[in-house]
Design a protein around this motif. Structure first.
Motif, short mmCIF file in Angstrom:
data_model
loop_
_atom_site.label_atom_id
_atom_site.label_comp_id
_atom_site.label_asym_id
_atom_site.label_seq_id
_atom_site.Cartn_x
_atom_site.Cartn_y
_atom_site.Cartn_z
N ARG A 59 0.98 -1.12 0.09
CA ARG A 59 0.13 -0.05 0.07
C ARG A 59 0.98 1.26 0.09
O ARG A 59 1.87 1.20 0.59
N ILE A 95 2.13 4.55 0.82
CA ILE A 95 1.85 5.77 2.06
C ILE A 95 2.41 7.20 1.60
O ILE A 95 3.37 7.19 1.45
N GLY A 134 -8.38 7.08 0.16
CA GLY A 134 -7.90 6.53 1.39
C GLY A 134 -9.16 5.66 1.72
O GLY A 134 -8.80 4.81 2.45
N CYS A 135 -10.35 6.28 1.66
CA CYS A 135 -11.55 5.29 2.31
C CYS A 135 -11.80 3.98 1.73
O CYS A 135 -12.18 2.93 2.21
N GLY A 182 -9.12 2.06 0.55
CA GLY A 182 -7.93 1.39 1.14
C GLY A 182 -6.96 1.34 0.13
O GLY A 182 -6.09 0.50 0.04
N THR A 187 -2.56 5.07 2.14
CA THR A 187 -2.47 5.85 3.68
C THR A 187 -1.95 7.17 3.62
O THR A 187 -0.83 7.26 2.98
#
Length: 215
Positions: free
Chosen positions: A24, A26, A53-54, A56, A59
């Motif tokens: 993921r 960041i 972000g929501c 997934g 981040t």
């Protein structure tokens, strides 16, 4: 920039590929206050990043002097990030933690912990500065003189970023005469940030002297 030049569907596809491989992205944004100087560039970007972000797909970690919602409010805007961040205040280190760091750095030499505490109060930046200067000079007065010289510009930046009610509370803690403090919530906030010690005094004797000279 990948995020600016690529079409939205390509960005989402690449992010989904990362997720599918167990990874993921960041995204870490430091000095977030700078957004106020380039609003035309960042206009509407928040909603898009919030949705990713929501979902997934990434981040986000945002570093700012104030909560993100307060920053947007100061710009007469509504934050697009409501309710998706947890907030952590980076205050002072616990006494045992910074003692261990200093003693490890001094490599079994005698570390002047009480002297460092008087100047730095557990705030990481000032602890590092005080310890480094004492290691360099091995003399309390000379090291303190250099600490004052190096810390004063940072104190000036810090003072500029405070609200008037916060300045008032710090002046009171520095024993500036004729002041009273009514807002206990401000005292709690300043303690959480490490500018005030738990007993109510300033984190640094040098910072206290700096405040007494502010008008």
């Amino acid at each position: 920039m990948f995020f600016i030049q690529s079409p939205t569907f390509e960005i989402e596809d690449r992010l989904q590929e990362l997720v599918d491989h167990g990874d993921r992205l960041i995204v870490m944004l430091d000095e977030f206050e700078a957004i106020s100087r380039r609003l035309e560039t960042f206009n509407d970007w928040g909603e898009e990043w919030r949705s990713k972000g929501c979902a997934g797909l990434l981040t986000m970690v945002i570093f700012s002097k104030r909560p993100v919602s307060e920053l947007y409010q100061s710009l007469s805007l509504t934050s697009p990030f409501a309710n998706i961040f947890s907030t952590t205040i980076l205050g002072p280190l616990e006494e045992k933690a910074w003692h261990n760091l200093v003693e490890d750095g001094f490599n079994n030499d005698v570390a002047p912990l009480s002297w460092i505490d008087e100047l730095a109060g557990g705030l990481p930046y000032y602890v590092q500065m005080a310890a480094s200067l004492w290691w360099q000079y091995r003399d309390d007065e000379q090291a303190k003189k250099e600490f004052i010289f190096q810390a004063t510009p940072r104190f000036q930046e810090l003072w500029k970023d405070l609200t008037e009610i916060e300045r008032h509370a710090l002046r009171y803690a520095a024993d500036v005469s004729g002041l009273t403090v009514r807002n206990r919530a401000i005292i709690d906030i300043l303690k959480r940030h490490g500018l005030l010690r738990q007993e109510g005094g300033l984190f640094s004797s040098v910072f206290a002297e700096f405040i007494k000279n502010q008008r």
